[in-house]
Design a protein around this motif. Structure first.
Motif, short mmCIF file in Angstrom:
data_model
loop_
_atom_site.label_atom_id
_atom_site.label_comp_id
_atom_site.label_asym_id
_atom_site.label_seq_id
_atom_site.Cartn_x
_atom_site.Cartn_y
_atom_site.Cartn_z
N VAL A 1 21.27 16.01 -12.82
CA VAL A 1 20.11 16.44 -11.90
C VAL A 1 19.49 15.43 -11.17
O VAL A 1 19.05 14.15 -11.82
N ILE A 2 19.17 15.61 -9.75
CA ILE A 2 18.36 14.49 -8.88
C ILE A 2 17.43 15.03 -8.19
O ILE A 2 17.68 16.15 -7.79
N TYR A 3 16.38 14.52 -8.56
CA TYR A 3 15.22 14.91 -7.63
C TYR A 3 14.84 13.75 -6.80
O TYR A 3 14.60 12.72 -6.89
N LEU A 4 14.47 14.16 -5.25
CA LEU A 4 14.28 13.14 -4.24
C LEU A 4 13.39 14.08 -3.11
O LEU A 4 13.62 15.37 -3.03
N SER A 5 12.60 13.25 -2.37
CA SER A 5 12.06 13.93 -1.26
C SER A 5 12.75 13.41 -0.09
O SER A 5 13.86 12.46 -0.26
N ASP A 6 12.95 14.32 0.86
CA ASP A 6 13.62 13.56 2.23
C ASP A 6 13.08 12.56 2.88
O ASP A 6 13.89 11.89 3.67
N GLN A 7 11.77 12.08 2.51
CA GLN A 7 11.33 10.76 2.82
C GLN A 7 10.04 10.72 2.15
O GLN A 7 9.55 11.56 1.09
N GLY A 8 9.18 9.40 2.24
CA GLY A 8 7.90 9.46 1.81
C GLY A 8 6.83 10.30 2.75
O GLY A 8 7.09 10.83 3.75
N PHE A 9 5.55 10.00 2.52
CA PHE A 9 4.64 10.54 3.34
C PHE A 9 3.21 9.79 2.93
O PHE A 9 3.00 9.13 1.99
N TYR A 10 2.60 9.91 4.20
CA TYR A 10 1.09 9.01 4.08
C TYR A 10 -0.06 10.16 3.48
O TYR A 10 -0.05 11.17 3.77
N MET A 11 -0.60 9.73 2.16
CA MET A 11 -1.76 10.33 1.98
C MET A 11 -3.06 9.50 2.30
O MET A 11 -3.91 9.22 1.43
N GLY A 12 -3.28 9.51 3.55
CA GLY A 12 -4.58 8.95 4.05
C GLY A 12 -4.31 7.21 4.23
O GLY A 12 -5.41 6.62 4.83
N GLU A 13 -3.31 6.92 3.68
CA GLU A 13 -3.25 5.05 3.95
C GLU A 13 -3.24 5.02 5.43
O GLU A 13 -2.38 5.72 6.23
#
Length: 532
Positions: A354-366
């Protein structure tokens, strides 16, 4: 021994039966057949099943396994606890469609042809790791978000969202060419379809299932059961939320700030503030819409009564963004838990990767931002963890550089299949086994192309363990250099500053070597034209 070989042996046994032994052999053949078939199933299942869960725009900063205090993600954390957490997993091109194309092909965007979401269409005729799994005896399926323009190839089954899909009552494109509208919330429906496929698959064969979640993509509409989950929480703002982007020209011209680019109506569901309404809201049935209105309308009325302006309004927008985003992530995590429970309850856990990943990161206000695209850490880095019982020690952590580029060769390696020489990724199977001699990358190469949405200038660059060098082009033509040890938030561009000549020269050499290694001719020409 493959099943077809067993069938050949059966035919030989039949031809050798003599008349006077007929009764004896007829009694023995059913047992013989049963043993052979059990042997065939056992042989097939020595190859591990593979489940790859790909979310959309899910920030590692919001996952408790990575130390986040923003919310708890117990099911994603469970993969890390029972397997390995990759602390330095990255993408080659931080945007939705290109990332999926890289995962499928194990090749950079300039090699697989899918560079951006605006002009690219995935060529399904090209080689992908799932095609090799399929020819190697695997059943393959992709369910959920696809976002590659063409229909999936190399899959025994697929059921995909058209384009970005909708959070509520979405359409699914089916293999027979039909479009199927399904009532419900998208994360639940994708998991329902994934479990339905696993129920109907041939249990005598190994399988590879990719579950493509829409969450947590803009516009972050939570499931009705999660609306209000974080309503009483006041989230801390990143220290660099009011970044002035000094000496960073590309950051100055972007259009992805919470302040100016986040829309009151479209993003934050304050519907009377404009005319842009997410299509998923229009698709809601009366019961869903009643719950939506019951939650958001009082918030909108309170906002109007407060008459906020300036920083007070910007910070209100940030809080709303965080509440909606994290509430949407709650459903994602819950449905990942359903996947893990299904595998456990059907005795599939011990032989399933089982692999979990996102297609990329994301900005949470940075830096004051939402979205992705930049080679800065919040966008470039992706969450990734992997469970593989018997191969990965539970609770393992990896500090080695790995990339989404590496998933294709790693899965082929795990399945005992040859990795085509055209694949540019590198199997990280040796890293999983805790071999002290196994090494990850010394450097990582990145290239982003899209020059439209959010006004992020195309750029390419290289990251080493300590430094990052970026070359922006088209929208702006500049270089940036960061010492990540001293400046982890990437606020102090050192390029051209006194005392950094030698490290700049060294990093340009590393960058050129990476460009040559991956045969990125466009970047090579840009380096040459810049006199680098």
């Amino acid at each position: 021994m493959p099943l077809k070989v067993h069938l050949i042996i059966l035919n030989v046994v039949k031809t050798e039966i003599k008349d006077d032994d007929y009764i004896y052999h007829m009694k023995q053949i059913p047992l013989f057949i049963s043993l052979l078939l059990l042997s065939a199933v056992s042989f097939a299942q020595k190859k591990p099943n593979i489940v790859i869960i790909v979310s959309d725009d899910h920030a590692f900063q919001t996952i408790s396994a990575y130390g986040s205090k923003l919310m708890q993600t117990p099911n994603i954390d469970r993969i890390a606890k029972e397997g390995m957490r990759f602390n330095k997993a990255y993408v080659t091109n931080s945007i939705c469609g290109p990332s999926r194309a890289v995962i499928l092909t194990g090749k950079y965007s300039h090699k697989n042809g899918f560079k951006d979401n605006d002009h690219s269409r995935f060529d399904g005729n090209q080689d992908t790791f799932v095609k090799h799994l399929q020819s190697g005896g695997y059943q393959t399926a992709w369910i959920g978000k696809w976002h590659l323009g063409s229909n999936p190839e190399g899959f025994n089954y697929w059921q995909i969202l058209p384009d970005q899909g909708n959070y509520y009552n979405p359409d699914f494109l089916m293999m027979d060419g039909s479009k199927k509208k399904t009532e419900g919330y998208v994360s639940n429906l994708i998991e329902d379809a994934a479990e339905e496929w696993m129920e109907k698959r041939d249990p005598s064969k190994p399988f590879c299932l990719v579950i493509g979640h829409k969450a947590t993509h803009r516009t972050w509409i939570p499931d009705t059961t999660d609306m209000g989950r974080f309503e009483k929480v006041n989230f801390p703002m990143p220290a660099n939320f009011y970044d002035a982007y000094q000496n960073r020209e590309a950051a100055k011209v972007q259009d992805m700030t919470v302040d100016k680019a986040m829309l009151m109506d479209y993003d934050l569901k304050m519907l009377s503030y404009g005319k842009q309404v997410d299509g998923a809201i229009k698709r809601m049935n009366p019961e869903q819409r009643a719950k939506f209105d019951a939650y958001y309308q009082p918030i909108e009325a309170d906002l109007k009564a407060r008459k906020l302006e300036g920083k007070a309004l910007v910070e209100w927008k940030y809080q709303r963004y965080m509440k909606d985003y994290l509430s949407t992530a709650a459903s994602l995590d819950r449905n990942i838990g359903r996947t893990l429970d299904y595998l456990d309850q059907h005795q599939l856990k011990e032989n399933t990767i089982v692999i979990y990943l996102s297609d990329q990161g994301f900005y949470m206000g940075e830096h004051g931002w939402f979205d992705k695209r930049f080679m800065y850490e919040e966008s470039f880095r992706t969450p990734m963890m992997m469970r593989y019982p018997g191969k990965i020690r539970p609770g393992s952590k990896s500090e080695d550089f790995v990339m989404n580029l590496d998933i294709a060769p790693t899965m082929l390696d795990a399945a005992g299949l040859a990795v085509p020489k055209e694949i540019q990724g590198k199997s990280f199977m040796p890293l999983l086994k805790g071999n002290p001699k196994a090494k990850g990358r010394e450097a990582m190469y990145y290239h982003y192309y899209e020059n439209t949405v959010h006004s992020v200038s195309p750029h390419f660059g290289v990251r080493t363990k300590r430094y990052k060098l970026i070359r922006f082009y088209e929208r702006v033509n500049t270089w940036e250099l960061y010492d990540l040890q001293k400046d982890p938030n990437e606020e102090n561009n050192l390029f051209g500053k006194k005392g950094y000549d030698l490290i700049t020269k060294e990093l340009k050499g590393v960058l050129k070597a990476q460009i040559l290694k991956y045969d990125d001719q466009e970047a090579a020409k840009l380096m040459e034209s810049a006199g680098s």
